[in-house]
Design a protein around this motif. Structure first.
Motif, PDB file in Angstrom:
ATOM      1  N   MET A 100      38.672  25.315  49.264  1.00 52.91           N
ATOM      2  CA  MET A 100      37.970  26.313  48.459  1.00 52.91           C
ATOM      3  C   MET A 100      37.273  27.327  49.354  1.00 52.91           C
ATOM      4  O   MET A 100      37.006  27.057  50.530  1.00 52.91           O
ATOM      5  N   THR A 101      36.987  28.474  48.755  1.00 54.64           N
ATOM      6  CA  THR A 101      36.131  29.485  49.374  1.00 54.64           C
ATOM      7  C   THR A 101      35.186  30.007  48.307  1.00 54.64           C
ATOM      8  O   THR A 101      35.585  30.168  47.147  1.00 54.64           O
ATOM      9  N   VAL A 102      33.937  30.276  48.702  1.00 53.26           N
ATOM     10  CA  VAL A 102      32.983  30.924  47.811  1.00 53.26           C
ATOM     11  C   VAL A 102      32.631  32.279  48.415  1.00 53.26           C
ATOM     12  O   VAL A 102      32.332  32.375  49.616  1.00 53.26           O
ATOM     13  N   SER A 119      49.281  29.592  50.726  1.00 52.52           N
ATOM     14  CA  SER A 119      48.850  29.121  49.413  1.00 52.52           C
ATOM     15  C   SER A 119      48.662  30.261  48.439  1.00 52.52           C
ATOM     16  O   SER A 119      48.276  31.370  48.821  1.00 52.52           O
ATOM     17  N   SER A 120      48.910  29.971  47.167  1.00 52.82           N
ATOM     18  CA  SER A 120      48.419  30.821  46.095  1.00 52.82           C
ATOM     19  C   SER A 120      46.911  30.607  45.965  1.00 52.82           C
ATOM     20  O   SER A 120      46.357  29.662  46.526  1.00 52.82           O
ATOM     21  N   GLU A 121      46.272  31.493  45.208  1.00 48.55           N
ATOM     22  CA  GLU A 121      44.819  31.427  45.038  1.00 48.55           C
ATOM     23  C   GLU A 121      44.474  31.513  43.560  1.00 48.55           C
ATOM     24  O   GLU A 121      45.073  32.303  42.824  1.00 48.55           O
ATOM     25  N   ILE A 122      43.505  30.717  43.127  1.00 47.18           N
ATOM     26  CA  ILE A 122      42.931  30.827  41.794  1.00 47.18           C
ATOM     27  C   ILE A 122      41.472  31.214  41.969  1.00 47.18           C
ATOM     28  O   ILE A 122      40.771  30.639  42.799  1.00 47.18           O
ATOM     29  N   ASN A 123      41.035  32.234  41.249  1.00 45.87           N
ATOM     30  CA  ASN A 123      39.731  32.845  41.523  1.00 45.87           C
ATOM     31  C   ASN A 123      38.946  32.990  40.223  1.00 45.87           C
ATOM     32  O   ASN A 123      39.428  33.593  39.266  1.00 45.87           O
ATOM     33  N   PHE A 155      46.287  34.861  42.400  1.00 44.98           N
ATOM     34  CA  PHE A 155      47.007  35.679  43.358  1.00 44.98           C
ATOM     35  C   PHE A 155      48.157  34.833  43.910  1.00 44.98           C
ATOM     36  O   PHE A 155      47.917  33.759  44.477  1.00 44.98           O
ATOM     37  N   PRO A 156      49.404  35.272  43.772  1.00 45.33           N
ATOM     38  CA  PRO A 156      50.526  34.490  44.283  1.00 45.33           C
ATOM     39  C   PRO A 156      50.457  34.321  45.801  1.00 45.33           C
ATOM     40  O   PRO A 156      49.870  35.149  46.513  1.00 45.33           O
ATOM     41  N   GLN A 157      51.046  33.264  46.282  1.00 42.20           N
ATOM     42  CA  GLN A 157      51.067  32.999  47.721  1.00 42.20           C
ATOM     43  C   GLN A 157      51.650  34.192  48.466  1.00 42.20           C
ATOM     44  O   GLN A 157      52.692  34.723  48.118  1.00 42.20           O
ATOM     45  N   GLY A 158      50.938  34.622  49.499  1.00 43.01           N
ATOM     46  CA  GLY A 158      51.409  35.714  50.333  1.00 43.01           C
ATOM     47  C   GLY A 158      51.174  37.100  49.763  1.00 43.01           C
ATOM     48  O   GLY A 158      51.446  38.091  50.442  1.00 43.01           O
ATOM     49  N   PHE A 177      42.496  26.756  46.520  1.00 36.89           N
ATOM     50  CA  PHE A 177      43.784  26.886  47.190  1.00 36.89           C
ATOM     51  C   PHE A 177      44.552  25.569  47.135  1.00 36.89           C
ATOM     52  O   PHE A 177      43.947  24.486  47.179  1.00 36.89           O
ATOM     53  N   ALA A 178      45.871  25.667  47.112  1.00 37.81           N
ATOM     54  CA  ALA A 178      46.736  24.489  47.104  1.00 37.81           C
ATOM     55  C   ALA A 178      47.149  24.121  48.522  1.00 37.81           C
ATOM     56  O   ALA A 178      48.302  23.773  48.791  1.00 37.81           O
TER      57      ALA A 178
END
Length: 245
Positions: A100-102, A119-123, A155-158, A177-178
């Motif tokens: 994770m990132t905050v 990785s893809s990202e969920i935000n 956001f899709p990976q890459g 992140f996965a």
């Protein structure tokens, strides 16, 4: 915000219940910044089973504080900061496949365009509002959104993407992140790290703001940067530079 506005804002800125623990863990740490953290990481990566990894750690090792993280987990600029919890700074995540990132984004703060290669990202936005934009690949239209509190996007990976605070109050987002090591690559800094002759050919210019490519490279702002001029004027903030590309 359109892609050109994002690129212009970047270029013109001068500038995330365990089993019972063994009585004596094999590798005990006092904090996330203990000097032998690399030894711990290596041994966790070499552990034959997940159970062995758990038994190498203490209960405290499974807790991560985004408000008091290791210093090397923080990326800070004039527009705010991001705090990551990947395998390097949170070894308990090794083998889990997640991190994770905050993001703590100040008024008009701008998490400059970047990619995550692994990785893809969920935000999700948990305080304030967040403008987002991404381009998945060549030939695909840009996707732009404004997220209100507790709304999310992916956001899709890459994919090249960015987040920005359009308001004069602080914003906070949380990303998942996965991967325990999603990686990050800032677009402008990466472009300008190439041979200046290649950068000139790509941009079709010899100078930017009257500076050579080499000189301009040194003026790129650290992430998190201050955002576009319309927000800065609205909030009474001073931009890095009033010059135009």
């Amino acid at each position: 915000m359109y892609p050109l506005a994002i690129l212009t804002a970047t270029l013109t800125a001068s500038a995330v219940a365990a089993p019972a623990l063994a009585s004596s863990p094999l590798y005990r740490r006092q904090s996330n910044e203990t000097a032998n953290i690399l030894d711990l990481i290596h041994n966790l990566e070499l552990a034959p089973t997940a159970a062995d990894r758990v038994n190498m750690l203490t209960a405290e090792d499974f807790k991560y504080d985004f408000l008091a993280p290791p210093s090397n987990a923080v990326t800070t600029g004039q527009g705010g900061r991001t705090v990551r919890s990947d395998s390097r700074v949170f070894p308990a995540s090794i083998g889990t496949g997640v991190s994770m990132t905050v993001g703590f984004i100040g008024p008009c703060g701008f998490n400059t365009p970047h990619t995550h290669p692994r990785s893809s990202e969920i935000n999700i936005i948990v305080q304030g509002r967040l403008g987002t934009e991404f381009v998945a690949e060549n030939g695909v239209k840009p996707i732009s959104n404004t997220l209100n509190k507790f709304q999310m996007t992916i956001f899709p990976q890459g994919a090249l993407h960015t987040e920005f605070n359009p308001d004069c109050e602080d914003a906070v987002f949380v990303t998942g992140f996965a991967s325990t090591d999603p990686g990050v690559e800032q677009a402008a800094q990466t472009l300008f790290s190439l041979d200046p002759a290649l950068v000139k050919a790509d941009l079709g210019v010899n100078t930017i703001n009257g500076q050579s490519i080499e000189e301009f490279r040194q003026q790129l702002p650290a992430n998190v940067a201050l955002g576009v001029e319309t927000c800065l004027r609205k909030c009474g903030l001073k931009p890095y530079s009033s010059k135009k590309v």
